[in-house]
Design an enzyme around this catalytic site. Sequence first.
Site, PDB file in Angstrom:
ATOM      1  N   ARG A   1       4.348 -20.568  21.753  1.00  0.00           N
ATOM      2  CA  ARG A   1       3.797 -20.016  20.490  1.00  0.00           C
ATOM      3  C   ARG A   1       3.840 -21.014  19.331  1.00  0.00           C
ATOM      4  O   ARG A   1       4.868 -21.585  19.563  1.00  0.00           O
ATOM      5  CB  ARG A   1       4.415 -18.590  20.343  1.00  0.00           C
ATOM      6  CG  ARG A   1       5.953 -18.743  20.154  1.00  0.00           C
ATOM      7  CD  ARG A   1       6.730 -17.343  20.173  1.00  0.00           C
ATOM      8  NE  ARG A   1       6.055 -16.483  18.959  1.00  0.00           N
ATOM      9  CZ  ARG A   1       6.237 -16.382  17.623  1.00  0.00           C
ATOM     10  NH1 ARG A   1       7.191 -17.231  17.180  1.00  0.00           N
ATOM     11  NH2 ARG A   1       5.605 -15.501  16.904  1.00  0.00           N
ATOM     12  N   LEU A   2       3.084 -20.573  18.306  1.00  0.00           N
ATOM     13  CA  LEU A   2       3.537 -21.165  17.135  1.00  0.00           C
ATOM     14  C   LEU A   2       3.483 -20.086  16.053  1.00  0.00           C
ATOM     15  O   LEU A   2       2.569 -19.177  16.273  1.00  0.00           O
ATOM     16  CB  LEU A   2       2.146 -22.161  16.658  1.00  0.00           C
ATOM     17  CG  LEU A   2       2.153 -23.560  17.127  1.00  0.00           C
ATOM     18  CD1 LEU A   2       0.948 -24.213  16.566  1.00  0.00           C
ATOM     19  CD2 LEU A   2       3.547 -24.255  16.687  1.00  0.00           C
ATOM     20  N   ASP A   3       4.462 -19.959  15.082  1.00  0.00           N
ATOM     21  CA  ASP A   3       4.382 -19.009  14.019  1.00  0.00           C
ATOM     22  C   ASP A   3       3.255 -18.730  13.367  1.00  0.00           C
ATOM     23  O   ASP A   3       2.315 -19.513  13.094  1.00  0.00           O
ATOM     24  CB  ASP A   3       5.693 -19.188  13.249  1.00  0.00           C
ATOM     25  CG  ASP A   3       7.022 -19.511  13.981  1.00  0.00           C
ATOM     26  OD1 ASP A   3       7.100 -18.622  14.889  1.00  0.00           O
ATOM     27  OD2 ASP A   3       7.897 -19.903  13.428  1.00  0.00           O
ATOM     28  N   TYR A   4       3.274 -17.525  12.755  1.00  0.00           N
ATOM     29  CA  TYR A   4       1.916 -17.195  11.749  1.00  0.00           C
ATOM     30  C   TYR A   4       1.693 -18.070  10.891  1.00  0.00           C
ATOM     31  O   TYR A   4       0.645 -18.654  10.649  1.00  0.00           O
ATOM     32  CB  TYR A   4       2.317 -15.832  11.526  1.00  0.00           C
ATOM     33  CG  TYR A   4       1.194 -15.253  10.846  1.00  0.00           C
ATOM     34  CD1 TYR A   4       0.104 -14.631  11.092  1.00  0.00           C
ATOM     35  CD2 TYR A   4       1.390 -15.159   9.372  1.00  0.00           C
ATOM     36  CE1 TYR A   4      -0.891 -13.937  10.356  1.00  0.00           C
ATOM     37  CE2 TYR A   4       0.541 -14.357   8.362  1.00  0.00           C
ATOM     38  CZ  TYR A   4      -0.770 -14.106   9.063  1.00  0.00           C
ATOM     39  OH  TYR A   4      -1.765 -13.325   8.140  1.00  0.00           O
TER      40      TYR A   4
END
Length: 247
Positions: free
Chosen positions: A104-107
Site C-alpha cells: 500500500r501507499l498512504d492516502y
Amino acid sequence: MKGPEERLQKVIAQSGVTSRRKAEQLIVDGKVKVNGKVVTKLGTKVSVNDKVEVNGCPLEKEAPSYYLLYKPRGVITSLHDDKGRKIVTDFLMDIPERIFPIGRLDYDTSGILLLTNDGDFANLLMHPKYEIDKVYIAKIKGMPSKAELSKLKQGIKADGDLLKAVDYKIMSQDKKNKTCILEITLHEGKNRHIRRMMEQLGYPVTKLKREKYGTLTLRGLQPGDYRMLTPHEIKQMRLVAHKIVKH
C-alpha cells in the site's frame, strides 16, 4: 486422472481474487468451498478438476498480469472505500483482470504502486525477509542535523513500533524557507512509516513520493498513468527478491 495438486490458498491467489495471505484468512473464516463443501484447513490441496468457490463465487483462472501505477496523492490503496473516495483501481478501469495492489501507499503519498493478480508474486515482494529497496523522496519542514538523521537507521519508536530506514540522503536544503528534501530507503513499510519517523524527530513531512521500487522507476509516467510491466522487469523483480541481482 485427477492431475497435479496445489495448495488451496495458492490456487485462490493465482486466480486473482486476492493475495495468498488474505486467501489463507478466507479459508480459516470458512469462506471457501471445494466441490460444494466448506474447507477451513490450511494446506488443503486441490487439482484443476476441483470446483473452488470463494464467497459463493467460482474461481476462474486468469493469465497473470502485472501493472505499475503512478499513484496520485489523495487516493486510497484499496479495492473499495465506504467513504466514496477515489481508489487506485479507478485508474485501471479498462483492465479486464481482477487485480489487487501489492502492499500500500498512504492516502497522501504518491508514487510507484504495483498491482497484479499473481498472489505468489505479490507475496514475494511484500514479505519482509526479501528486503527489497523502496526509495522515497520526502519534503520536510525544518533542517535536521546529521546526528538527528542518524537515528533513522538506528530506529525510532512510535506507538509501539520500531521504525527504521535502511538508508537516507540529504538531497537539498532551503535555508530561507527552512525546508529540506530527503531521500529515504525502506525495506518494510509500516503505516505512515516515514511520516511517523520524522514527526518523532520534530520535522513533519509535507510531501512524500515513492520514486523507486526494486529496479522499477516512474520514468515516463505522470500521476494517474499506468503501464504493464515487461517480462524482463518481472524477471528482474523476482531476481532482486532472491538477491540474485542488485537493485
